[in-house]
Scaffold this motif. Structure first.
Motif, PDB file in Angstrom:
ATOM      1  N   ALA A  28       3.955  28.878-107.736  1.00 15.39           N
ATOM      2  CA  ALA A  28       5.004  29.427-106.936  1.00 15.39           C
ATOM      3  C   ALA A  28       6.129  28.240-106.836  1.00 15.39           C
ATOM      4  N   ALA A  29       7.538  28.530-106.955  1.00 13.40           N
ATOM      5  CA  ALA A  29       8.531  27.575-107.081  1.00 13.40           C
ATOM      6  C   ALA A  29       8.289  26.837-105.891  1.00 13.40           C
ATOM      7  N   SER A  30       7.948  27.501-104.496  1.00 17.62           N
ATOM      8  CA  SER A  30       8.054  26.668-103.336  1.00 17.62           C
ATOM      9  C   SER A  30       7.060  25.588-103.416  1.00 17.62           C
ATOM     10  N   ASN A  31       6.036  25.478-104.299  1.00 18.31           N
ATOM     11  CA  ASN A  31       5.061  24.672-104.346  1.00 18.31           C
ATOM     12  C   ASN A  31       5.177  23.581-105.336  1.00 18.31           C
ATOM     13  N   VAL A  32       6.438  23.766-105.751  1.00 21.60           N
ATOM     14  CA  VAL A  32       6.808  22.715-106.930  1.00 21.60           C
ATOM     15  C   VAL A  32       8.180  21.946-106.778  1.00 21.60           C
ATOM     16  N   CYS A  33       8.326  20.683-106.770  1.00 20.61           N
ATOM     17  CA  CYS A  33       9.540  19.958-106.972  1.00 20.61           C
ATOM     18  C   CYS A  33       9.559  18.805-107.926  1.00 20.61           C
ATOM     19  N   SER A  34      10.712  18.366-108.080  1.00 18.80           N
ATOM     20  CA  SER A  34      10.887  17.291-109.178  1.00 18.80           C
ATOM     21  C   SER A  34      10.012  16.118-108.806  1.00 18.80           C
ATOM     22  N   ARG A  35       9.319  15.628-109.679  1.00 22.66           N
ATOM     23  CA  ARG A  35       8.555  14.410-109.445  1.00 22.66           C
ATOM     24  C   ARG A  35       9.322  13.232-109.405  1.00 22.66           C
ATOM     25  N   PRO A  36       8.862  12.269-108.720  1.00 24.78           N
ATOM     26  CA  PRO A  36       9.515  10.956-108.542  1.00 24.78           C
ATOM     27  C   PRO A  36       9.515  10.207-110.015  1.00 24.78           C
ATOM     28  N   ALA A  37      10.617   9.703-110.223  1.00 26.57           N
ATOM     29  CA  ALA A  37      10.812   9.133-111.540  1.00 26.57           C
ATOM     30  C   ALA A  37      10.434   7.824-111.896  1.00 26.57           C
ATOM     31  N   ASN A  38       9.871   7.245-110.850  1.00 21.20           N
ATOM     32  CA  ASN A  38       9.293   5.766-110.873  1.00 21.20           C
ATOM     33  C   ASN A  38       7.742   5.764-111.092  1.00 21.20           C
ATOM     34  N   ILE A  39       7.135   6.884-111.115  1.00 21.96           N
ATOM     35  CA  ILE A  39       5.597   6.872-111.272  1.00 21.96           C
ATOM     36  C   ILE A  39       5.292   7.873-112.513  1.00 21.96           C
ATOM     37  N   THR A  40       4.328   7.425-113.210  1.00 18.70           N
ATOM     38  CA  THR A  40       3.827   8.188-114.292  1.00 18.70           C
ATOM     39  C   THR A  40       3.397   9.578-114.172  1.00 18.70           C
ATOM     40  N   SER A  41       3.059  10.716-114.989  1.00 21.36           N
ATOM     41  CA  SER A  41       2.573  11.778-114.889  1.00 21.36           C
ATOM     42  C   SER A  41       1.341  11.824-114.420  1.00 21.36           C
TER      43      SER A  41
END
Length: 405
Positions: free
Chosen positions: A172-185
């Motif tokens: 669900a999109a509500s359980n997803v957001c852009s991840r911080p750019a300063n950490i690896t996957s």
């Protein structure tokens, strides 16, 4: 008959591994009946993925790497993510042994009914486990606004969905957001489930916020684990005074996470010392089974709380069935509170809860380097059963991660 529109031809070309994406067909329907969605929502056609699945509650030995169809988008608020990394949580190792099977199967049945699938005899296997992930969005339902195709994201999967220990996952999109750019996957994959569980314990059950934390003294049991290491940092960043209990060989790590004092749980004097203190506003048990002796470490008659991350609800329903297990669980928490409240101390449960606001707040803290990922070990995708075994063996320092790239 419902009016449905097909969102077709979501095509993304990825050349970083010299591979060409095939065509996905995503269906988004606003339906008057679940039957209409079942008939008119097509699946992703002609594209396969690898997924670690269980065909029975046989533990790690029952896991197999299968080639299955990429999950389709059947709801307008869902996203399809190409998984780059996923973590192994203790709940994952428990689920493959049947833990919580009765409750989770009801949730899966309700999830299928939402899609218009009303076959109550449909079994839960094969079951793909895995609750959190990081990766790249490759397709969207038409109602999704918070992320776009190509975004690097992190998130969690609802228990009724097929999990994230696979090359693709729908969430669900509500359980997803852009991840911080300063950490690896891999670092990103270690955070969502543990972070949201920690938030539930601290904020929802403990009623601790960044404004009240500076006036709060917390005893944290299991501070070096996946949830505990995140919780220790969050509380410390907010200004709480954290006294941590863990293995002696993890004391340097936990001190670096912000604990003002670290005690060895193996030392027989530790418990007596903390009980004699009686100066804690909150005790949080992230170490496993309850040790209710620590209730006595709380301040009496000051609105203090003992919070456990191992509530008996799923265990009781597994043993007794849904209704009897639920009733037994209510009796247990009620009886425990009758005893503890007589001394001005509350006994509470905490567990993972989906929380879009909390996920964004956690992302903000990570982006500002207020909290750092703590990873014990990273396993390649092909060695996922070894990752499960590593978690089962216990005493991990932080999270165990599977790299899917």
């Amino acid at each position: 008959m419902a009016n449905c529109s097909l969102l077709r031809s979501v095509i993304t070309n990825h050349f970083n591994k010299q591979a060409l994406w095939t065509r996905f067909f995503s269906a988004s329907c606003r339906r008057d009946s679940a039957q209409t969605m079942q008939q008119e929502a097509p699946a992703a056609v002609g594209y396969r993925m690898k997924a670690w699945q269980s065909n029975g509650y046989d533990g790690v030995d029952g896991l197999s790497l299968n080639v299955v169809r990429v999950p389709p988008i059947l709801r307008p608020w869902d996203v399809l993510v190409k998984v780059q990394a996923a973590s192994v949580n203790p709940i994952d190792t428990a689920v493959i042994n049947g833990y919580g099977g009765k409750v989770l199967n009801i949730m899966r049945t309700l999830g299928r009914a939402e899609q218009g699938i009303f076959d109550i005899n449909q079994i839960e296997f094969p079951l793909t486990v895995g609750r959190d992930f990081s990766g790249e969005v490759v397709a969207l339902g038409k109602a999704v606004k918070n992320v776009a195709v190509g975004d690097q994201v992190w998130g969690v999967v609802s228990p009724q969905r097929q999990g994230s220990h696979a090359e693709f996952v729908v969430a669900a999109a509500s359980n997803v957001c852009s991840r911080p750019a300063n950490i690896t996957s891999e670092e990103a994959a270690s955070i969502p489930y543990a972070g949201l569980t920690a938030w539930s314990a601290v904020v929802v059950s403990g009623l601790i916020t960044e404004y009240t934390a500076p006036r709060t003294r917390v005893l944290l049991l299991g501070a070096s684990g996946g949830v505990g290491s995140f919780m220790c940092q969050m509380l410390s960043v907010w200004g709480a005074q954290v006294v941590a209990v863990c293995s002696e060989d993890a004391s340097d790590l936990v001190t670096s996470l912000g604990a003002v004092e670290v005690l060895d749980y193996r030392n027989p004097e530790t418990k007596d010392l903390l009980i004699a203190d009686q100066g804690f506003d909150v005790v949080i048990n992230a170490a496993g089974p309850d040790d209710l002796d620590y209730l006595k470490a709380l301040r009496p008659w000051m609105g203090s709380s003992y919070i456990t991350l191992s509530p008996p609800l799923l265990r009781n329903t597994d043993e007794l069935g849904i209704l009897p297990g639920f009733i037994k669980s209510l009796k247990q928490v009620a009886c425990q509170n009758v005893t503890s409240l007589s001394e001005g101390r509350a006994y509470k449960w905490a567990f993972y809860m989906p929380n879009p606001f909390a996920l964004k707040e956690i992302s903000n803290m990570m982006s500002k380097s207020k909290i750092r990922p703590v990873i014990d070990k990273v396993f390649p995708f092909e060695a996922a059963p070894d990752a499960y075994a590593h978690v089962i063996n216990g005493h991990a320092r932080g999270k165990t991660v599977i790299s899917v790239q």
